[in-house]
Design a protein around this motif. Structure first.
Motif, PDB file in Angstrom:
ATOM      1  N   GLN A  96      -2.947   4.621  -1.025  1.00  0.00           N
ATOM      2  CA  GLN A  96      -4.288   4.710  -1.592  1.00  0.00           C
ATOM      3  C   GLN A  96      -4.800   3.352  -2.060  1.00  0.00           C
ATOM      4  O   GLN A  96      -5.351   3.242  -3.142  1.00  0.00           O
ATOM      5  CB  GLN A  96      -4.314   5.767  -2.693  1.00  0.00           C
ATOM      6  CG  GLN A  96      -4.187   7.168  -2.070  1.00  0.00           C
ATOM      7  CD  GLN A  96      -4.247   8.306  -3.039  1.00  0.00           C
ATOM      8  OE1 GLN A  96      -3.567   8.301  -4.045  1.00  0.00           O
ATOM      9  NE2 GLN A  96      -5.054   9.312  -2.732  1.00  0.00           N
ATOM     10  N   GLY A  97      -4.577   2.341  -1.242  1.00  0.00           N
ATOM     11  CA  GLY A  97      -5.138   1.034  -1.554  1.00  0.00           C
ATOM     12  C   GLY A  97      -4.095   0.049  -2.013  1.00  0.00           C
ATOM     13  O   GLY A  97      -2.922   0.390  -2.144  1.00  0.00           O
ATOM     14  N   PRO A  98      -4.540  -1.210  -2.235  1.00  0.00           N
ATOM     15  CA  PRO A  98      -3.591  -2.277  -2.541  1.00  0.00           C
ATOM     16  C   PRO A  98      -2.881  -2.085  -3.886  1.00  0.00           C
ATOM     17  O   PRO A  98      -3.436  -1.515  -4.815  1.00  0.00           O
ATOM     18  CB  PRO A  98      -4.461  -3.536  -2.570  1.00  0.00           C
ATOM     19  CG  PRO A  98      -5.862  -3.058  -2.670  1.00  0.00           C
ATOM     20  CD  PRO A  98      -5.916  -1.672  -2.146  1.00  0.00           C
ATOM     21  N   LYS A 144      -9.926  11.130   0.035  1.00  0.00           N
ATOM     22  CA  LYS A 144     -10.650   9.915  -0.328  1.00  0.00           C
ATOM     23  C   LYS A 144     -10.555   9.540  -1.799  1.00  0.00           C
ATOM     24  O   LYS A 144     -10.882   8.423  -2.170  1.00  0.00           O
ATOM     25  CB  LYS A 144     -12.128  10.077   0.029  1.00  0.00           C
ATOM     26  CG  LYS A 144     -12.389  10.048   1.522  1.00  0.00           C
ATOM     27  CD  LYS A 144     -13.881  10.116   1.802  1.00  0.00           C
ATOM     28  CE  LYS A 144     -14.156  10.158   3.294  1.00  0.00           C
ATOM     29  NZ  LYS A 144     -13.696  11.409   3.918  1.00  0.00           N
ATOM     30  N   PHE A 177      -2.164   2.465  -7.113  1.00  0.00           N
ATOM     31  CA  PHE A 177      -3.520   2.160  -6.652  1.00  0.00           C
ATOM     32  C   PHE A 177      -4.382   1.781  -7.837  1.00  0.00           C
ATOM     33  O   PHE A 177      -4.048   2.057  -8.983  1.00  0.00           O
ATOM     34  CB  PHE A 177      -4.149   3.378  -5.944  1.00  0.00           C
ATOM     35  CG  PHE A 177      -4.352   4.554  -6.877  1.00  0.00           C
ATOM     36  CD1 PHE A 177      -5.476   4.639  -7.691  1.00  0.00           C
ATOM     37  CD2 PHE A 177      -3.402   5.563  -6.954  1.00  0.00           C
ATOM     38  CE1 PHE A 177      -5.661   5.698  -8.567  1.00  0.00           C
ATOM     39  CE2 PHE A 177      -3.574   6.621  -7.838  1.00  0.00           C
ATOM     40  CZ  PHE A 177      -4.698   6.690  -8.643  1.00  0.00           C
ATOM     41  N   ASN A 204       0.843  -1.184   0.000  1.00  0.00           N
ATOM     42  CA  ASN A 204       0.000   0.000   0.000  1.00  0.00           C
ATOM     43  C   ASN A 204       0.889   1.249   0.000  1.00  0.00           C
ATOM     44  O   ASN A 204       1.738   1.390   0.862  1.00  0.00           O
ATOM     45  CB  ASN A 204      -0.893  -0.018   1.254  1.00  0.00           C
ATOM     46  CG  ASN A 204      -2.030   0.973   1.147  1.00  0.00           C
ATOM     47  OD1 ASN A 204      -1.828   2.128   0.751  1.00  0.00           O
ATOM     48  ND2 ASN A 204      -3.219   0.535   1.496  1.00  0.00           N
ATOM     49  N   TRP A 259      -8.493   2.328  -8.569  1.00  0.00           N
ATOM     50  CA  TRP A 259      -9.694   2.950  -8.015  1.00  0.00           C
ATOM     51  C   TRP A 259     -10.799   2.839  -9.045  1.00  0.00           C
ATOM     52  O   TRP A 259     -10.558   3.064 -10.235  1.00  0.00           O
ATOM     53  CB  TRP A 259      -9.399   4.407  -7.702  1.00  0.00           C
ATOM     54  CG  TRP A 259     -10.552   5.156  -7.089  1.00  0.00           C
ATOM     55  CD1 TRP A 259     -11.032   5.007  -5.825  1.00  0.00           C
ATOM     56  CD2 TRP A 259     -11.345   6.177  -7.710  1.00  0.00           C
ATOM     57  NE1 TRP A 259     -12.072   5.887  -5.612  1.00  0.00           N
ATOM     58  CE2 TRP A 259     -12.287   6.609  -6.749  1.00  0.00           C
ATOM     59  CE3 TRP A 259     -11.335   6.782  -8.964  1.00  0.00           C
ATOM     60  CZ2 TRP A 259     -13.226   7.602  -7.017  1.00  0.00           C
ATOM     61  CZ3 TRP A 259     -12.261   7.772  -9.233  1.00  0.00           C
ATOM     62  CH2 TRP A 259     -13.202   8.178  -8.264  1.00  0.00           C
TER      63      TRP A 259
END
Lengths: 289, 801
Positions: free
Chosen positions: B170-172, B348, B180, B167, B182
């Motif tokens: 901003q995520g895996p 976010k 990231f 990570n 998204w």
């Protein structure tokens, strides 16, 4: 954006400047308008130990005409060329081309001599000088010599000038009646160097081309003298087909390098297009249009 | 209480120069006389200067750094490297996107011109000499420049420091160079719509890497007072309070001992939101040396290392009925974030507000997926007048609509007409989750088409095409999403994206108001004063606006994303209304009547039905300090922290007409018409100025700007010789127009406008250039539309003969 250390000299006469240059030799750089040299120094691409500023030498700014030849002091600024009645009368092409160089601030400082002597193929005067058959007066320790524009440019940033020589004067034969000249410059925005530029000088006699010269800007390591293209025109009545052929010959004389202005192929094509436009306009002017 | 003949309301209202007034800008007398106070104008006694040794390599190991020769240069005080910052744990700094960024390169460099060492000396000249003498041994490593190659199985790993971490904030991640993934929207519904669609189109649309190039580069002066233990940081900050909090968190200094001051700023466009290594190094150097340290970027540093914009590689797909009704939109984006994930936007959303990509159209189903990747380029990602990736989104949808029009053989205006969200659909819930506040789209489009005689232009184009001439007409109907934002979904480092205003009315009836935003040239000192003038009945000339000093201004999130008017402008109005409430109580006390007997009339309260019985706000101001009702506190001031209930959604219709020289590829913008609807218009002259500036930047992007890298990671053209900044000679003439659809949730109905012209402009230029080739079946041409690129197309089509 800060240059390295250097000594600064500001001679008051050509003799004094020549003596300084003789003494300091290759460690010195001659400063004219500074618009090529100073950016290179600020980037530390050039780090001369000494600068010899020609700015105080009034005799180098004089523009005169003698026996059908324009004698332009090497330190005449682009703005001065544009404003000169003598140049407008005898060789308006120089003023027209000068107006296409950079922007007003640069033209107020930049000089014809600096533009010629720097040896940058992106500068505009070299091609103009080739097309006009100009010659350059060089002053060194051993006196003066005159070199034709066609013999002056050797390679990228390399000219016939020796380390101890100064360019003091540019001699340009006044345009004869029946002669038209044009400079066409394609650029990305005002102030930019040419993507490609073409100067054409054409003399018309009895409806046929009596003499012609074509030279190109920024499409090779030096300004390009497109002799074959010019020779094709001589002795013929110039029409669109012939102009197209001449442009092709001009293109074949090009050896540009790719940069952000475009790839080689595009620049070459644009040299052709500028050649076409310059011939058309020069022809129109030669015919009194 | 006055009992005189009162000038008519309209006259008094005009005298206020409040909302709607074209009044001149209050900041201009100082700015146009060269009396602004910019960062480099600041000359604190004893200031020393710092500058960077930068990497010539895009990817290399640092084997050794030798600074002895540099330190021996007279006047040199210190040479800082990562090793010096390491004990303070300041060799890396956290980014706003949850990653970290090297302050000074530690063990490796990741992009050309990356900061490697910070040289501090008595003057700039000594520093420049010493920088040349710092010897760095590099071992060059393979370079990744093309984002499409970043996630290849054999791609070199760029961020060894993240090895083993799945990570980067901003995520895996699924590859060492992956940041990231998204996605948003209903994938199943979108796939279904595509499967059943009569017509589909697909196009690869890249938005090149660009840079806003503000007149003033970034810089700071850090001044540590060792006795008081207080750090004052002057700088080019669009978000001064955020800088204070960030510095406190990473430097471990108590926040009350940090004073951040942003003076006049010469343009920001998003590039002055984030924190740069220069700020940290200057602060550290000042703490160590005990003297003020100044750092100012050169133009080349600025162009090649300060936060870039775009570098979005998008694939758009539209599904439609035969008659042109759009049913679904699918978008995939490969986002090049450079060497560190350091984009600045609400926490976010790793792709910002890109999900506004359905634009102005009623599209039933949509799905967006974005992959972010690392490359060996400078970090950044959202700068340049773009409201958090809205520009990319708007470009994608506006291009795709044209691509679909071509496929359907429909006029691009007709296709837009058919798909625009209708007035009765507002508040409109988009397929990707936004609730558009207000808009009357069809009327705006028709007004624009009529203004330029669109039919006539198409006729002229048809005739020109018969003669082999190239003329293009570009349309864009954009919808912006600005005013970040509601704190329920917008924060930066956990801090909600409210903004603030504090108003103090002085006894003589003049005002100072302070805000949490920071103007970089938008004219806040004028605009905010006009809002307060209308709310309080005090002339805007008597209202001083102050921003940029964190000790005096209330906390705010700063200026970017066209958020100043939607958020801080709302705080202005709300604070003013609180003051007016108190003023009413004082007025009732002064006139010895009940509050309910009073009504507001421009600049005063009058007794209902007795117009000659009034007290002015000016009289009330004096009373607030001398004659308040029993139990009321003295003074007349209020502070408001405004948490917007929703974003605002400005929109506009732009039309561009270009002529193309088929022999050289040069384009000439013959006409550009821009209709903007930014809700209530506070100062129409300032709005027009914003639109002119934004369109000029949009023109620059569409026609020439690009930060180019070669295969080995050299950044090309990072100077104004190559980077296209149009002069007045190249810049087209702008025709501006407007409609007004107030925002229903904003206290004065204003929506924001700063970024609209860039968001809508780029698409209009690009659509116009590509439209010039539509009859040759050309669906897309990559930006920027430089002469050589356009000429390539002419040459390929054989129309340059």
């Amino acid at each position: 954006m800060i240059p390295g250390n250097f000594d600064y000299h500001r001679p008051g006469s050509v003799d004094e400047a020549a003596a300084l240059l003789g003494r300091l030799g290759e460690d010195a750089k001659v400063l004219a308008g500074g618009h090529s040299l100073l950016p290179m120094m600020k980037l530390r691409l050039a780090e001369p130990k000494s600068l010899i500023d020609l700015g105080a030498i009034a005799e180098l700014r004089v523009i005169r005409e003698k026996d059908g030849v324009l004698q332009i002091g090497a330190m005449a600024t682009e703005a001065a060329l544009i404003a000169s009645d003598l140049i407008r009368r005898h060789c308006p092409l120089i003023a027209e081309a000068a107006a296409l160089i950079a922007d007003p601030q640069v033209r107020n400082r930049g000089t014809i001599g600096g533009d010629i002597a720097h040896g940058d193929p992106g500068n505009d005067h070299p091609a103009i000088m080739l097309a006009l058959g100009a010659s350059f007066v060089l002053r060194g320790g051993k006196g003066e010599r005159v070199v034709a524009a066609g013999d002056f440019y050797r390679a990228l940033f390399e000219t016939a000038m020796k380390a101890d020589e100064l360019l003091v004067e540019i001699r340009v034969p006044a345009l004869r009646p029946g002669t038209g000249a044009s400079y066409q410059k394609l650029k990305r925005k005002v102030g930019d160097f040419a993507i490609a530029g073409a100067a054409a000088v054409i003399g018309i006699k009895d409806g046929r081309c009596g003499h012609a010269a074509i030279a190109l800007t920024n499409v090779g390591p030096t300004a390009v003298n497109a002799e074959a293209a010019a020779a094709l025109l001589v002795g013929k009545a110039i029409d669109e087909a012939l102009i197209g052929e001449a442009a092709k010959l001009a293109m074949s004389a090009c050896a540009p390098t790719a940069d952000l202005r475009g790839p080689v192929e595009y620049k070459t094509r644009m040299a052709g297009e500028m050649t076409r436009r310059a011939i058309r306009e020069a022809l129109k002017r030669a015919k009194g249009g | 209480m006055t009992d005189v003949i009162v000038a008519p309301s309209k006259e008094r209202e005009a005298g206020l120069a409040g909302i709607g007034s074209h009044r001149k800008r209050k900041e201009d007398p100082r700015l146009i006389q060269g009396k602004g106070q910019f960062l480099d104008d600041l000359k604190l006694p004893g200031t020393v200067f710092g500058d960077f040794v930068r990497s010539p390599h895009a990817h290399a190991k640092i084997k050794a750094i030798r600074a002895d020769k540099a330190k021996a240069v007279p006047g040199i005080i210190a040479v800082l490297t990562a090793e010096d910052l390491k004990p303070l744990n300041l060799h890396w700094m956290p980014t706003l996107a949850g990653d970290r960024q090297a302050v000074l390169a530690h063990e490796k460099v990741h992009f050309q011109n990356q900061e490697v060492a910070f040289v501090v000396g008595e003057d700039r000249y000594a520093v420049a000499d010493a920088i040349q003498l710092v010897e760095v041994d590099y071992e060059a490593l393979p370079v990744v420049i093309d984002p499409k190659k970043a996630m290849a199985p054999n791609a070199p790993t760029l961020r060894d420091d993240l090895t083993g971490k799945d990570n980067a904030g901003q995520g895996p991640r699924r590859h060492p160079n992956h940041i990231f993934n998204w996605s948003v929207g209903d994938k199943a519904a979108t796939d279904k719509a595509f499967a059943g669609a009569a017509v589909t189109v697909k196009e690869d649309i890249a938005y090149q890497r660009v840079f806003p190039c503000p007149l003033e580069t970034c810089g700071c002066v850090a001044s540590m007072d060792p006795v008081r233990g207080e750090l004052t940081l002057y700088g080019t900050f669009q978000a001064p309070h955020v800088v204070r909090t960030v510095v406190s968190l990473i430097a471990g200094l108590p926040e009350h001992k940090i004073h951040v001051i942003a003076q006049d700023i010469g343009g920001g466009f998003g590039g002055k939101v984030g924190a740069y290594p220069g700020y940290i190094c200057s602060a550290v150097a000042s703490i160590v040396i005990g003297r003020p340290v100044k750092w100012v970027e050169s133009r080349m540093d600025n162009l090649s290392t300060t936060a870039f914009a775009r570098d979005y590689h998008m694939t758009g797909e539209l599904a439609a009925d035969k008659d042109g009704k759009i049913r679904a939109l699918r978008v995939y984006v490969l986002a090049d974030h450079g060497a560190f994930n350091a984009h600045a936007q609400p926490t976010k959303w790793p792709a910002g507000l890109f999900s506004i990509v359905t634009g102005s159209y009623d599209i039933g189903a949509a799905h967006v997926a974005v992959d972010g990747v690392f490359t060996n380029k400078a970090p950044g990602g959202v700068a340049y007048r773009c409201s958090f990736r809205v520009t990319e989104a708007s470009y994608l949808i506006e291009r795709m609509v044209d691509v679909l029009a071509l496929k359907l053989g429909m006029d691009p205006a007709d296709l837009r007409r058919k798909n625009l969200i209708q007035p009765e659909q507002f508040p409109y819930k988009s397929a990707l989750g936004w609730e558009y506040d207000s808009g009357v789209y069809p009327a705006a489009l028709e007004k624009a088409l009529k203004a330029v005689d669109y039919k006539g232009l198409r006729q002229e184009q048809a005739e020109k095409r018969k003669r082999g001439e190239l003329m293009g007409i570009g349309l864009a109907f954009f919808t912006e999403i600005v005013g970040a934002g509601p704190t329920r979904n917008c924060d930066i480092l956990g801090i909600g994206m409210f903004d603030s205003c504090e108003i103090r009315v002085h006894p003589t009836g003049s005002i100072i108001a302070r805000l949490g935003t920071k103007s970089t040239g938008q004219g806040h000192e004028t605009t905010y004063a006009q809002i307060i003038a209308s709310e309080l009945g005090i002339p805007s000339d008597d209202i001083m606006i102050e921003e940029g000093n964190t000790d005096t201004a209330p906390y705010g999130l700063g200026t970017y994303g066209s958020r100043s008017t939607p958020v801080a402008g709302a705080a202005c109005a709300q604070a003013a209304r609180t003051i007016r409430e108190k003023a009413k109580k004082i007025a009732a006390h002064m006139m010895e009547v009940s509050e309910t007997d009073l009504e507001w009339d421009v600049d005063r309260f009058q007794i209902k039905g007795v117009p000659q019985k009034t007290v002015t706000m000016k009289q009330i101001a004096m009373a607030a300090y001398s004659n308040v009702p029993a139990g009321m506190q003295h003074g007349l001031e209020a502070t408001n922290y405004y948490d917007p209930p929703n974003f605002t959604y400005p929109f506009g219709a732009y039309i561009c007409v270009v002529d193309v020289d088929r022999f050289t590829g040069e384009t000439k913008v013959r006409r550009f018409y821009a209709l903007d609807d930014c809700g209530t218009r506070i100062n129409p002259m300032i709005i027009e100025g914003q639109v002119h500036g934004g369109l000029t930047e949009a023109f620059a992007i569409a026609m020439g700007q690009e930060i180019v890298y070669d295969e080995t990671g050299n950044v090309l053209g990072a100077s104004l010789m190559d980077y296209f900044v149009p002069t007045s000679v190249e810049t087209p003439v702008w025709e501006t127009d407007f409609t007004v659809t107030p925002s229903p949730h904003h206290p004065i109905g204003a929506k924001g406008v700063g970024e609209s012209p860039n968001v809508g402009g780029v698409s209009a230029f690009s659509n116009a250039v590509i439209d010039a080739f539509a009859h040759h079946g050309v669906t897309h041409m990559p930006m920027p539309h430089t002469p050589w690129r356009v000429s390539e197309v002419c040459h390929r089509l054989g129309i340059d003969k």
